[in-house]
Design an enzyme around this catalytic site. Structure first.
Site, PDB file in Angstrom:
ATOM      1  N   ASP A 106      -4.688 -13.096   2.809  1.00 17.25           N
ATOM      2  CA  ASP A 106      -5.951 -12.769   3.480  1.00 17.25           C
ATOM      3  C   ASP A 106      -7.176 -13.007   2.602  1.00 17.25           C
ATOM      4  O   ASP A 106      -8.284 -12.597   2.964  1.00 17.25           O
ATOM      5  CB  ASP A 106      -5.928 -11.329   4.002  1.00 17.25           C
ATOM      6  CG  ASP A 106      -5.128 -10.389   3.115  1.00 17.25           C
ATOM      7  OD1 ASP A 106      -4.815 -10.776   1.977  1.00 17.25           O
ATOM      8  OD2 ASP A 106      -4.821  -9.275   3.561  1.00 17.25           O
ATOM      9  N   HIS A 158      -6.560  -7.316  -0.463  1.00 21.63           N
ATOM     10  CA  HIS A 158      -6.701  -5.869  -0.635  1.00 21.63           C
ATOM     11  C   HIS A 158      -5.982  -5.436  -1.922  1.00 21.63           C
ATOM     12  O   HIS A 158      -4.890  -5.938  -2.225  1.00 21.63           O
ATOM     13  CB  HIS A 158      -6.098  -5.123   0.560  1.00 21.63           C
ATOM     14  CG  HIS A 158      -6.674  -5.526   1.880  1.00 21.63           C
ATOM     15  ND1 HIS A 158      -6.143  -6.558   2.633  1.00 21.63           N
ATOM     16  CD2 HIS A 158      -7.739  -5.057   2.565  1.00 21.63           C
ATOM     17  CE1 HIS A 158      -6.867  -6.694   3.729  1.00 21.63           C
ATOM     18  NE2 HIS A 158      -7.841  -5.806   3.721  1.00 21.63           N
ATOM     19  N   HIS A 196       0.822  -1.224   0.000  1.00 18.36           N
ATOM     20  CA  HIS A 196       0.000   0.000   0.000  1.00 18.36           C
ATOM     21  C   HIS A 196       0.852   1.269   0.000  1.00 18.36           C
ATOM     22  O   HIS A 196       0.315   2.374  -0.062  1.00 18.36           O
ATOM     23  CB  HIS A 196      -0.932   0.022   1.216  1.00 18.36           C
ATOM     24  CG  HIS A 196      -1.967  -1.063   1.202  1.00 18.36           C
ATOM     25  ND1 HIS A 196      -2.835  -1.242   0.150  1.00 18.36           N
ATOM     26  CD2 HIS A 196      -2.264  -2.041   2.105  1.00 18.36           C
ATOM     27  CE1 HIS A 196      -3.618  -2.286   0.398  1.00 18.36           C
ATOM     28  NE2 HIS A 196      -3.293  -2.789   1.574  1.00 18.36           N
ATOM     29  N   ASP A 227      -2.972 -10.510  -2.738  1.00 17.90           N
ATOM     30  CA  ASP A 227      -3.536 -10.099  -1.454  1.00 17.90           C
ATOM     31  C   ASP A 227      -5.022  -9.786  -1.653  1.00 17.90           C
ATOM     32  O   ASP A 227      -5.441  -9.396  -2.744  1.00 17.90           O
ATOM     33  CB  ASP A 227      -2.788  -8.848  -0.969  1.00 17.90           C
ATOM     34  CG  ASP A 227      -3.085  -8.499   0.462  1.00 17.90           C
ATOM     35  OD1 ASP A 227      -2.250  -8.816   1.338  1.00 17.90           O
ATOM     36  OD2 ASP A 227      -4.145  -7.891   0.728  1.00 17.90           O
TER      37      ASP A 227
END
Length: 457
Positions: A245, A158, A117, A156
């Site tokens: 995740d 996200h 991120h 991921d």
């Protein structure tokens, strides 16, 4: 992949563990050292570290120059990173060196803090990330070993918004991220229409997936989109931002991916280097997912890897979910097929510069950043980029900065114009910090305009 005439596919799988005992956002935060400790126990229990196919490496510190090659850290690298960040980033570079020497056929950096991120300009921590480990690895592979075309596949849950932002204008880095739909999860981005800057359209590909997507849905995306695109792009290395995740027990997301599904994904994708990102089901997912991935990377049988509570066939996608996934895959495939025509049309409709404004929120540090980005659209080279950045915390200005980036292969005219922009801003007392990245010469410098002090790497 061939390196100096040596085929790495016959070598070992390199592993690095770095749990970062002394780094945490808070004592009870999900991003904590236990994420890796349970995995390490599981791997030792399985006896994987005793196998001849596995080689454990010790991490090393990345240098400030490695960070400055990728990021503009405000006010400076030393203010934004801890020793744990340097070790996490340095671990990926250690595996890159081992891969280049032909010692390993692939490698997995099981490290924290994560990084995907973190964007090009860094004012603080967002999404648990200060610096982007996999982007630092990309720039190191290019600078140290001369690689050009690289692919980053972000698995991921996200959206890998930081990696996307860093390579947004770079046609030689293919960034693919599949993730839970941004309408339902942080960071709220990663939609199909986010496909890169005008010179690099469709080199960024996003596949938002509905909550509840299962092994079958994710492998449909892999088989019908990601693998064919990689075959077309022909990267010199495949790098995996290996978030875990998407697992069905993860407390921060809502997907239905299993440990065995992750292992199969790794076997099909065949990444050269994996770098751990997120994954917060410390006991119920990470030990099994990581064990499966390591066995897949080492060419071992992973069919027995199964979570104690997993019941095959218990997760079923609805017809509506299947229609949504297939429609998304179709849309992204169309963008990929039309990439060259889209770039040509975009450049014909623009002038000498492409500009965009954007706002970035640092959720961890509660910082709001405003940016204005300008890219020189040069007919002879990749051009150069400037970024004007202002960060606020609460009602006060935190820092402002002006950043200039000269890419590899810039022509003499763009190099001269970029250097002039840097020099001009040194006289601008309204700007706190001024930065220059010169990637061809691997030199980086910045000036604190308030104290008139300059520094370089």
């Amino acid at each position: 992949m061939l390196v100096n005439g040596i085929c790495n596919k016959g070598g070992k799988t390199g592993l690095i563990f770095f749990p970062a005992f002394d780094w945490a956002i808070s004592p009870t935060h999900p991003e904590r050292e236990e994420r890796l400790l349970y995995t390490r126990d599981q791997i030792f229990e399985e006896g994987l570290m005793d196998l001849p196919q596995i080689e454990e490496y010790k991490p090393r510190l990345a240098e400030s120059k490695d960070i400055a090659r990728t990021h503009f850290c405000v006010p400076d690298v030393e203010s934004q990173v801890t020793e744990a960040h340097l070790i996490a980033a340095g671990s990926t570079l250690t595996l890159a060196d081992a891969w280049e020497r032909g010692e390993i056929r692939n490698g997995f950096a099981l490290v924290r803090p994560p990084g995907h991120h973190s964007m090009r300009v860094v004012h603080g921590n967002r999404g648990f990330c200060n610096i982007n480990n996999i982007a630092i690895l990309v720039e190191y592979l290019r600078s140290r070993y001369g690689h050009k075309r690289l692919a980053v596949i972000d698995t991921d849950v996200h959206h890998g918004d930081g990696t996307q932002e860093i390579f947004w204008h770079d046609p030689d880095v293919l960034c693919i991220s599949f993730h839970q739909d941004g309408h339902t999860l942080y960071p709220g981005s990663g939609f199909v229409n986010e496909i890169g800057g005008p010179q690099a359209l469709a080199r960024t590909l996003n596949i938002p997936l509905p909550p509840g997507t299962t092994d079958e849905g994710i492998h449909y995306v892999l088989d019908n989109l990601i693998l064919p695109v990689l075959k077309d792009f022909q990267p010199e290395l495949i790098l995996n931002s290996a978030g875990q995740d998407n697992h069905y027990t993860d407390p921060l997301a809502n997907m239905r991916f299993s440990a065995n599904g992750y292992a199969q994904l790794n076997e099909k994708l065949a990444p050269d280097i994996c770098v751990l990102e997120g994954g917060y089901a410390v006991e119920s997912a990470l030990p099994y997912v990581n064990t499966g991935i390591i066995q897949a990377m080492a060419g071992l049988d992973y069919s027995h890897v199964r979570e104690p509570d997993y019941v095959p066939g218990s997760f079923v996608q609805s017809d509506a979910m299947w229609r949504e996934i297939k429609k998304t895959v179709e849309q992204v495939n169309e963008a990929w097929a039309e990439r060259e025509e889209m770039v040509q049309m975009a450049l014909e409709g623009l002038g000498d510069f492409y500009r965009r404004k954007k706002r970035i929120f640092y959720d961890t540090d509660m910082i709001n950043e405003s940016q204005e980005e300008s890219v020189r659209l040069c007919p002879d080279c990749p051009g150069y980029m400037t970024i004007s950045s202002s960060a606020q915390r609460g009602h006060g200005i935190l820092n402002n900065a002006f950043c200039v980036s000269i890419p590899r292969g810039a022509c003499s005219s763009c190099r001269e114009d970029a250097s002039e922009e840097y020099e001009e801003q040194l006289e601008n007392r309204r700007i706190g910090y001024v930065y220059l990245q010169d990637k061809d010469r691997d030199r980086f410098k910045f000036c604190n305009n308030m104290t008139r002090t300059q520094k370089g790497y």
